[in-house]
Scaffold this motif. Structure first.
Motif, short mmCIF file in Angstrom:
data_model
loop_
_atom_site.label_atom_id
_atom_site.label_comp_id
_atom_site.label_asym_id
_atom_site.label_seq_id
_atom_site.Cartn_x
_atom_site.Cartn_y
_atom_site.Cartn_z
N ALA A 188 1.52 -23.94 5.88
CA ALA A 188 2.33 -23.56 4.72
C ALA A 188 1.66 -23.97 3.41
N ILE A 189 1.02 -25.12 3.39
CA ILE A 189 0.34 -25.58 2.17
C ILE A 189 -0.82 -24.65 1.82
N PHE A 190 -1.64 -24.30 2.82
CA PHE A 190 -2.75 -23.38 2.55
C PHE A 190 -2.23 -21.99 2.17
N GLU A 202 -7.29 -10.66 -10.02
CA GLU A 202 -6.86 -9.28 -10.14
C GLU A 202 -7.56 -8.41 -9.10
N GLY A 203 -6.99 -7.25 -8.90
CA GLY A 203 -7.63 -6.26 -8.05
C GLY A 203 -7.57 -6.60 -6.57
N HIS A 204 -8.61 -6.16 -5.85
CA HIS A 204 -8.66 -6.31 -4.40
C HIS A 204 -8.66 -7.78 -3.95
N PRO A 205 -9.41 -8.70 -4.60
CA PRO A 205 -9.35 -10.11 -4.19
C PRO A 205 -7.94 -10.69 -4.27
N SER A 206 -7.19 -10.31 -5.29
CA SER A 206 -5.82 -10.80 -5.41
C SER A 206 -4.96 -10.33 -4.24
N ARG A 207 -5.09 -9.06 -3.88
CA ARG A 207 -4.31 -8.53 -2.76
C ARG A 207 -4.71 -9.18 -1.45
N GLN A 208 -6.01 -9.45 -1.28
CA GLN A 208 -6.47 -10.10 -0.05
C GLN A 208 -5.91 -11.51 0.07
N ARG A 209 -5.93 -12.27 -1.03
CA ARG A 209 -5.40 -13.64 -0.99
C ARG A 209 -3.90 -13.64 -0.70
N TRP A 210 -3.19 -12.71 -1.33
CA TRP A 210 -1.73 -12.64 -1.08
C TRP A 210 -1.46 -12.27 0.38
N HIS A 211 -2.24 -11.34 0.92
CA HIS A 211 -2.06 -10.91 2.30
C HIS A 211 -2.32 -12.07 3.26
N LEU A 212 -3.41 -12.80 3.07
CA LEU A 212 -3.74 -13.92 3.95
C LEU A 212 -2.71 -15.05 3.79
N GLY A 213 -2.30 -15.32 2.54
CA GLY A 213 -1.29 -16.35 2.31
C GLY A 213 0.02 -16.00 2.98
N THR A 214 0.38 -14.71 2.97
CA THR A 214 1.62 -14.28 3.63
C THR A 214 1.58 -14.56 5.12
N TRP A 215 0.45 -14.25 5.76
CA TRP A 215 0.36 -14.49 7.20
C TRP A 215 0.30 -15.97 7.54
N VAL A 234 1.97 -18.24 5.87
CA VAL A 234 3.37 -18.66 5.75
C VAL A 234 4.16 -18.25 7.00
N LEU A 235 3.92 -17.03 7.49
CA LEU A 235 4.59 -16.59 8.71
C LEU A 235 4.14 -17.41 9.92
N LEU A 236 2.86 -17.79 9.94
CA LEU A 236 2.37 -18.68 11.00
C LEU A 236 3.07 -20.03 10.94
N ALA A 237 3.26 -20.55 9.71
CA ALA A 237 3.98 -21.81 9.54
C ALA A 237 5.42 -21.70 10.05
N ALA A 238 6.05 -20.55 9.79
CA ALA A 238 7.42 -20.34 10.28
C ALA A 238 7.46 -20.35 11.80
N GLY A 239 6.49 -19.69 12.44
CA GLY A 239 6.45 -19.67 13.90
C GLY A 239 6.20 -21.05 14.50
N LEU A 248 11.79 -16.45 5.78
CA LEU A 248 12.28 -15.56 4.72
C LEU A 248 11.22 -15.32 3.66
N ASN A 249 10.53 -16.38 3.23
CA ASN A 249 9.49 -16.23 2.21
C ASN A 249 8.33 -15.38 2.71
N GLY A 250 7.94 -15.60 3.97
CA GLY A 250 6.85 -14.81 4.54
C GLY A 250 7.19 -13.33 4.62
N MET A 251 8.41 -13.02 5.07
CA MET A 251 8.82 -11.62 5.16
C MET A 251 8.96 -11.00 3.77
#
Length: 203
Positions: free
Chosen positions: A107-109, A121-134, A136-141, A179-182
């Motif tokens: 969750a911290i990472f 901005e741009g593609h790097p921003s989307r990549q970081r958000w995507h990886l951070g989302t997963w 967070v979902l891993l932390a939930a699991g 909830l945050n991950g979803m």
């Protein structure tokens, strides 16, 4: 003609700025909720006293026998419960400790990547958000697996009133992680089809 063009372009610019504001607002709420979730989970894991019975305090790290002659203060804390089948219980709780600790780390990472995505901005921003989302979902699991493992191992002693406040902090943090991950995942999917902030005012 110039005045007509300016008048026609202004509502379009305002319409495009609205999704951008909502996106930033929702992302900020997700990050703030993640901070709260990590604090709750960290307190619960560090304290570790998740179950209180009439004569014992059972937790992730120690088992404590109550000293009834000294105002019920916990004493004689040990890592071994000293009962039949305690080997399975000790190994199970060891696994539970590892799982919930890894959940906090994940969750911290994840939170760090979500924050970093907002300063790029741009593609790097989307990549970081995507990886951070997963993450967070891993932390939930992982957190959910730890909570369920603890309850399963101590099912005979577990009661809603016996479970301590720190256990419910971990339960709440697990729910918020999910909830945050979803929410972060759906925000990313929605904003993929919306115009970016750099398109505001262009027509």
């Amino acid at each position: 003609m110039t005045a007509i063009r300016i008048t026609a372009a202004t509502p379009a610019a305002r319409a495009k700025s609205s999704p951008f504001f909502l996106e930033v607002f929702c992302r900020t709420l997700i990050i703030l909720c993640m901070v709260l979730s990590i604090v709750l989970s960290s307190i619960a894991v560090c304290d570790g006293h998740w179950l209180l019975t009439e004569h014992r305090m059972l937790g992730l790290w120690f088992f404590c026998e109550k000293d009834t002659e000294n105002d019920g203060a916990p004493s004689n804390c040990t890592r071994n419960i000293g009962e039949e089948g305690s080997q399975v219980l000790n190994h199970g709780l060891g696994l539970c400790r590892c799982v919930v600790s890894l959940a906090v780390v994940s969750a911290i990472f994840g939170l760090e990547l979500l924050v970093l995505s907002q300063v790029s901005e741009g593609h790097p921003s989307r990549q970081r958000w995507h990886l951070g989302t997963w993450l967070v979902l891993l932390a939930a699991g992982l957190a959910a697996a730890g909570v369920m493992t603890f309850v399963f191992l101590l099912w005979d002693d577990a009661t809603p009133l016996g479970l301590t406040l720190t256990f419910w902090c971990q339960f709440t943090a697990t729910f918020l992680f999910f909830l945050n991950g979803m929410a972060a995942r759906h925000i990313q999917n929605i904003t993929y089809f919306l115009p970016s902030s750099g398109d505001v005012g262009k027509s």
